[in-house]
Scaffold this motif. Structure first.
Motif, PDB file in Angstrom:
ATOM      1  N   ALA A  30       0.649  -1.335   0.035  1.00 38.14           N
ATOM      2  CA  ALA A  30      -0.067  -0.043   0.054  1.00 38.14           C
ATOM      3  C   ALA A  30       0.859   1.304  -0.070  1.00 38.14           C
ATOM      4  O   ALA A  30       0.242   2.430  -0.467  1.00 38.14           O
ATOM      5  N   ALA A  31       2.128   1.045   0.469  1.00 36.71           N
ATOM      6  CA  ALA A  31       2.881   2.564   0.513  1.00 36.71           C
ATOM      7  C   ALA A  31       3.027   3.070  -0.649  1.00 36.71           C
ATOM      8  O   ALA A  31       2.910   4.497  -0.827  1.00 36.71           O
ATOM      9  N   PRO A  32       3.645   2.516  -1.565  1.00 40.97           N
ATOM     10  CA  PRO A  32       3.869   3.169  -3.212  1.00 40.97           C
ATOM     11  C   PRO A  32       2.394   3.511  -3.697  1.00 40.97           C
ATOM     12  O   PRO A  32       2.526   4.564  -4.608  1.00 40.97           O
ATOM     13  N   GLY A  39       1.087  14.166   1.955  1.00 40.97           N
ATOM     14  CA  GLY A  39       1.352  13.540   3.274  1.00 40.97           C
ATOM     15  C   GLY A  39       2.523  12.621   3.262  1.00 40.97           C
ATOM     16  O   GLY A  39       2.934  12.312   2.167  1.00 40.97           O
ATOM     17  N   PRO A  40       2.939  12.470   4.505  1.00 37.27           N
ATOM     18  CA  PRO A  40       4.001  11.240   4.626  1.00 37.27           C
ATOM     19  C   PRO A  40       3.705   9.833   4.605  1.00 37.27           C
ATOM     20  O   PRO A  40       4.204   8.999   5.248  1.00 37.27           O
ATOM     21  N   GLY A  41       2.576   9.391   3.646  1.00 35.63           N
ATOM     22  CA  GLY A  41       2.224   8.189   3.635  1.00 35.63           C
ATOM     23  C   GLY A  41       3.263   7.099   3.446  1.00 35.63           C
ATOM     24  O   GLY A  41       3.214   6.028   4.325  1.00 35.63           O
ATOM     25  N   PHE A  42       3.957   7.044   2.397  1.00 31.13           N
ATOM     26  CA  PHE A  42       4.880   6.250   2.050  1.00 31.13           C
ATOM     27  C   PHE A  42       6.088   5.876   3.358  1.00 31.13           C
ATOM     28  O   PHE A  42       6.349   4.997   3.685  1.00 31.13           O
ATOM     29  N   PRO A  47       8.062   1.437   6.169  1.00 35.22           N
ATOM     30  CA  PRO A  47       8.986   0.916   7.464  1.00 35.22           C
ATOM     31  C   PRO A  47       8.003   0.288   8.398  1.00 35.22           C
ATOM     32  O   PRO A  47       8.491  -0.780   8.937  1.00 35.22           O
ATOM     33  N   ALA A  48       6.767   0.667   8.630  1.00 37.44           N
ATOM     34  CA  ALA A  48       5.937  -0.206   9.528  1.00 37.44           C
ATOM     35  C   ALA A  48       5.778  -1.727   8.963  1.00 37.44           C
ATOM     36  O   ALA A  48       5.802  -2.474   9.573  1.00 37.44           O
TER      37      ALA A  48
END
Length: 111
Positions: A30-32, A39-42, A47-48
């Motif tokens: 989901a990150a990419p 916002g800082p989504g990626f 990392p999470a």
């Protein structure tokens, strides 16, 4: 004997470990997709997800170690992003070794 946290007790169950690994993989996927959004989504999701996958899968750890050996520059970036304590210790050792070698090259009386 110290009481373990709820998270540590749950991680002993194989089903929970598998679910956490799958959740980590889903977060990394989901990150990419969320990266282009404001916002800082990626920076948060990847990392999470990587941490969940590495904590709950030996296979993921082996793949990550291989990646780190092949691409040390990117591996340093991911270690910093995940704030891994082992990476911080490694950077401190390297900085100390570099300062020691610099002291030896310049000599004790060099000014």
């Amino acid at each position: 004997m110290a009481n373990r946290s709820l998270y540590q007790r749950l991680r002993t169950n194989p089903r929970v470990r598998t679910a956490l690994f799958v959740l980590g993989v889903l977060l990394m996927i989901a990150a990419p997709l969320l990266g282009p959004l404001p916002g800082p989504g990626f920076v948060i999701l990847f990392p999470a997800g990587l941490m969940l996958a590495l904590q709950n899968s030996e296979w993921a750890k082996r793949v990550y170690v291989r990646f780190k050996r092949r691409h040390p520059r990117y591996a340093g970036w991911t270690d910093r992003l995940m704030r891994r304590t082992s990476a911080a210790r490694r950077r401190e050792r390297e900085a100390l070794a570099a300062s020691d070698s610099e002291t030896l090259e310049n000599g004790p009386n060099a000014n």
